[in-house]
Design a protein around this motif. Structure first.
Motif, mmCIF file in Angstrom:
data_model
loop_
_atom_site.group_PDB
_atom_site.id
_atom_site.type_symbol
_atom_site.label_atom_id
_atom_site.label_comp_id
_atom_site.label_asym_id
_atom_site.label_seq_id
_atom_site.Cartn_x
_atom_site.Cartn_y
_atom_site.Cartn_z
ATOM 1 N N GLN A 156 0.701 -1.212 -0.022
ATOM 2 C CA GLN A 156 0.056 0.116 0.043
ATOM 3 C C GLN A 156 1.113 1.214 -0.102
ATOM 4 O O GLN A 156 0.494 2.373 -0.753
ATOM 5 N N VAL A 157 1.864 1.239 0.863
ATOM 6 C CA VAL A 157 2.975 2.304 0.935
ATOM 7 C C VAL A 157 3.506 2.417 -0.702
ATOM 8 O O VAL A 157 3.458 3.638 -1.157
ATOM 9 N N TYR A 158 3.744 1.584 -1.332
ATOM 10 C CA TYR A 158 4.186 1.605 -2.721
ATOM 11 C C TYR A 158 3.218 2.278 -3.677
ATOM 12 O O TYR A 158 3.738 3.049 -4.233
ATOM 13 N N LEU B 135 3.530 8.813 7.853
ATOM 14 C CA LEU B 135 2.330 7.692 7.425
ATOM 15 C C LEU B 135 2.172 6.993 8.752
ATOM 16 O O LEU B 135 1.095 6.150 8.937
ATOM 17 N N GLY B 136 3.040 7.403 9.921
ATOM 18 C CA GLY B 136 2.851 6.497 11.210
ATOM 19 C C GLY B 136 2.811 4.968 11.037
ATOM 20 O O GLY B 136 2.124 4.325 11.733
ATOM 21 N N ILE B 137 3.901 4.708 10.249
ATOM 22 C CA ILE B 137 4.212 3.196 10.219
ATOM 23 C C ILE B 137 5.918 2.805 10.405
ATOM 24 O O ILE B 137 6.569 3.918 10.740
ATOM 25 N N LEU C 230 10.829 -0.091 8.449
ATOM 26 C CA LEU C 230 10.860 -1.366 7.670
ATOM 27 C C LEU C 230 9.970 -1.512 6.646
ATOM 28 O O LEU C 230 10.289 -1.949 5.229
ATOM 29 N N THR C 231 8.600 -1.122 7.037
ATOM 30 C CA THR C 231 7.628 -1.098 5.841
ATOM 31 C C THR C 231 7.935 -0.331 4.599
ATOM 32 O O THR C 231 7.806 -0.503 3.500
ATOM 33 N N VAL C 232 8.448 0.993 5.241
ATOM 34 C CA VAL C 232 8.606 1.947 4.043
ATOM 35 C C VAL C 232 9.946 1.421 3.431
ATOM 36 O O VAL C 232 9.862 1.728 2.096
ATOM 37 N N GLN D 288 12.541 -0.362 -1.714
ATOM 38 C CA GLN D 288 13.197 -1.555 -2.291
ATOM 39 C C GLN D 288 12.300 -1.946 -3.580
ATOM 40 O O GLN D 288 12.883 -2.213 -4.764
ATOM 41 N N LEU D 289 11.087 -2.149 -3.410
ATOM 42 C CA LEU D 289 10.248 -2.390 -4.676
ATOM 43 C C LEU D 289 10.195 -1.654 -5.570
ATOM 44 O O LEU D 289 10.057 -1.636 -6.889
ATOM 45 N N LEU D 290 10.241 -0.205 -5.492
ATOM 46 C CA LEU D 290 10.118 0.802 -5.947
ATOM 47 C C LEU D 290 11.523 0.563 -6.977
ATOM 48 O O LEU D 290 11.421 0.846 -8.192
ATOM 49 N N LYS D 291 12.763 0.534 -6.370
ATOM 50 C CA LYS D 291 13.828 0.241 -7.286
ATOM 51 C C LYS D 291 13.733 -0.756 -7.825
ATOM 52 O O LYS D 291 14.039 -0.810 -9.274
ATOM 53 N N GLN D 292 13.332 -1.924 -7.412
ATOM 54 C CA GLN D 292 13.141 -3.261 -8.133
ATOM 55 C C GLN D 292 12.369 -2.935 -9.544
ATOM 56 O O GLN D 292 12.773 -3.572 -10.451
#
Lengths: 468, 468
Positions: free
Chosen positions: A5-7, A35-37, A40-42, A47-51
């Motif tokens: 969801q952050v992604y 985001l109040g999270i 590690l989640t961010v 990482q996924l954005l990079k990927q």
């Protein structure tokens, strides 16, 4: 909070221009804070954005927006375009078609206002305001006027001998709103729902807007393939089956009585709500249709939408939703958030008119008038030198017409629009977005001369397309 | 298709009982097929289920539902309860309060029907039906009646000298629907939005229902802290700022004119829509309020909600939304999916009444009547031996009252309900769910005697709580 969801959240913000190409994205720490999270989640999201090539990393600096990511003309867009692009995209294909002005409106599944007892209705309204002098100053409750609910509830009990009370009923502004509210409380993104194929186009748009996966159930003149329905219920565990089993829109087909009982059993067994949209129940020509599925339901698995105003006073837009309290209660909450209740004025006008003797006489006449229009449309269709096919509807407002292969619906529609004829292409009624050789012609909105002239012109257009 | 969504999807289905404890989950291949997604995505989702203890693996067999995962009474629930539990949970705290019947309705921010020109209105309606004999038989377009849009558009142009045309306007069934439709097109889950603190309770419920993160902006008698607003816009990139800057509900405060211009500049700079809800604009007591923020906007960053029917004919529920076409166009689509258009009857009745001279005279009288009620409420509050505090509202329908620490609002509300007095606890107006020492008292719905008696009783209850 979930990294996917952050992604999506970051992608949305990039798309809407919060960060441009080569802009530094917020630090992991900062975004986690915002985001109040968990950080590690961010981190996972970055990482996924990079990927995925959406972001790149500069050593000891942070994450940056990749160039391939942004639309080429992102900078050129003016402010208003960028507001629009940030809106969630919704479709309403049917209302797009209705926006086209046409002399021969075969697209409108509405009753011709000339068939309604307008003068009498107006007189009636005046009486209603004498009875309730403070009507204009009063809000309705979100659930709907008690008097109206009671009258409609009694009507259903009297006709079908079911157990029902006014707490199991909600008044909505037309069936469209009922469909929308039900979607909002029952559909989460990715949920499966069953819909007839074809079905009501605007319902498809609503369900898609809520993120549903639409599983089609073919509707033939014999009904559904119940083994297939069972298999689909077993396999997909749909939230509900949205159906219009009586003088179905767009086909005009009616589900046989035996299938009605079996479907209710399937609904119970697989815990799949049936949403029975019954807008055309009273628009029969030769004989009354079978009882609603709702009347066979003892366990609460059928929600019954009965739109009453369509053929009485469409300007009023009154629909009643009947169901168990477990369905009606969350619906009332959704209704109160959606608009705080249907205007009381329209409810009070409707309830008094609905109970009048005049109303029953009107209905009787209306059925005859519609039948005549259907007959004329069929006559003209049969006279045309085009090999189109249809099954005579025994009620409702539409003829579902299959075009020959040589006449694609899309071409026919474009040419017809140019000659001031409108109809509904089958494709927008199909959850699979196919059915390109079908069209829906409504005979209810145009008068008898218009039907003759319009169908003749339509046939000429089709003929020209065929000969190309 | 994203594995976290697949995870949520499986969890939802487990929760609703599609698979029970120790049931085998579908194979990866099968579920991938069913959802039409990549097997790897399903695999990742199953891995996460395992990791979170929601599923366990049997070697060479597959994934099974873990025992700790299911609710203890999952089996015991009857059918109807399980329908309910599968509905998306929505809240409507304000309408829950309004469901409580009370002799002293200080919770209803509505105009007392006795203050409305009911008889005149009824006469008016009859005229309208003479003018449009086919009114009951006609649908409105989703955007709203052209004549009504034109009249309201001209009204705004005449009063504020802005450029505007009828394509930049949508008619909704009350401001509640406008808020709801705007949420649906602009909010995606996790999106940040700014809201005043306190704010309109039902707006909070709508925004939460859409999955928004609510960022509070304190509203004081001096306005907002604009530096803070800028910081929040910079940091959170909110989709919009929902505001009610004129005779604000619940506080009665009005945003000063200087802040209005600055806010519009901030909105442009940070590309943050301002949704200006202006329901009480005409309900001023001593002097006219400053111009709407909308009138300072040249770039299209303000959406203006003007609810006209509240003090004219609340039973009609007519609100106009003004904004650039880039906002109005997706709104029209959302409106057509939501209910296909506000009933034409109510629009036509309203447009004719709105233009009458009588309407302006009524407004003048209404302002005086409301001012008198406010004065009486303040008088009674001041006479009470309770140390409560408030700031005199210069318009609107409410007094925002701060209770002494010794009188918790929750206790006061419970005791008051028992004595047939209702009001709105501040907590439900607070996006942070605090403000437990504030309450909103509406003076608009109850008559002068009721205000005196009700406030006296309220003070007695507060006194008893204090002395405990």
């Amino acid at each position: 909070m979930l990294f996917k969801q952050v992604y999506d959240h970051i992608m949305t913000r990039i798309e809407r221009g919060d960060w441009n190409v080569h802009d530094k994205l917020p630090s992991i720490r900062l975004l986690a804070l915002e985001l109040g999270i968990n950080r590690l989640t961010v981190f996972k999201a970055y990482q996924l954005l990079k990927q995925n090539g959406k972001a790149y990393v500069k050593e000891k600096s942070g994450y940056y927006v990749s160039p391939e990511n942004s639309l080429p003309n992102l900078y050129e867009r003016d402010v208003n375009e960028s507001i629009e692009s940030s809106a969630v995209h919704l479709n309403s294909k049917l209302s797009d078609i209705h926006r086209v002005t046409a002399a021969y409106q075969f697209s409108q599944a509405l009753i011709d206002p000339n068939l309604l007892p307008n003068l009498f209705l107006s007189e009636y309204v005046k009486k209603v305001f004498d009875i309730y002098p403070k009507l204009m100053g009063t809000y309705s409750t979100p659930q709907g006027d008690e008097e109206l609910r009671d009258v409609l509830c009694q009507y259903i009990i009297r006709h079908y001998r079911v157990h029902l009370n006014t707490s199991e009923e909600l008044i909505t502004t037309g069936a469209q709103q009922a469909i929308d509210l039900l979607s909002r409380i029952f559909i989460r993104p990715m949920d499966a729902i069953l819909v007839e194929r074809p079905t009501y186009s605007a319902a498809i748009d609503v369900f898609r807007g809520q993120g549903a996966r639409l599983i089609p159930v073919d509707f033939s003149p014999e009904g559904y393939d119940l083994d297939m329905v069972e298999l689909l219920m077993k396999q997909h565990r749909p939230r509900f089956f949205y159906m219009n089993p009586t003088f179905h829109n767009p086909t005009g087909y009616t589900l046989p009585i035996t299938q009605r009982k079996q479907l209710v059993e399937l609904a119970e067994r697989y815990r799949c709500l049936l949403i029975e949209d019954d807008a055309f129940h009273d628009m029969y020509f030769d004989e009354r249709p079978p009882q609603p599925l709702f009347t066979y339901d003892t366990e609460g698995w059928v929600v019954y939408l009965r739109s009453f105003s369509k053929y009485v006073a469409p300007g009023l837009r009154i629909c009643a939703v009947f169901g168990r309290k477990s369905v009606i209660e969350p619906l009332i909450t959704a209704k109160s958030l959606a608009d705080n209740g249907t205007p009381l004025v329209t409810q009070k006008i409707f309830v008094h008119y609905f109970q009048s003797e005049r109303m029953q006489q009107h209905l009787e006449k209306l059925r005859i008038a519609l039948q005549i229009r259907r007959d004329i449309m069929e006559e003209e269709l049969a006279l045309a030198p085009i090999d189109w096919k249809w099954i005579t509807p025994k009620g409702g407002l539409n003829i579902w017409l299959q075009l020959p292969d040589t006449v694609p619906a899309r071409t026919l529609l474009n040419e017809s629009f140019r000659q001031s004829i409108s109809f509904v292409p089958g494709q927008i009624c199909d959850p699979l977005d196919e059915m390109q050789s079908w069209i829906r012609l409504s005979y209810s909105f145009v008068n008898e001369e218009q039907i003759r002239a319009g169908v003749q012109q339509l046939a000429e257009i089709a003929q020209r397309i065929k000969e190309r």
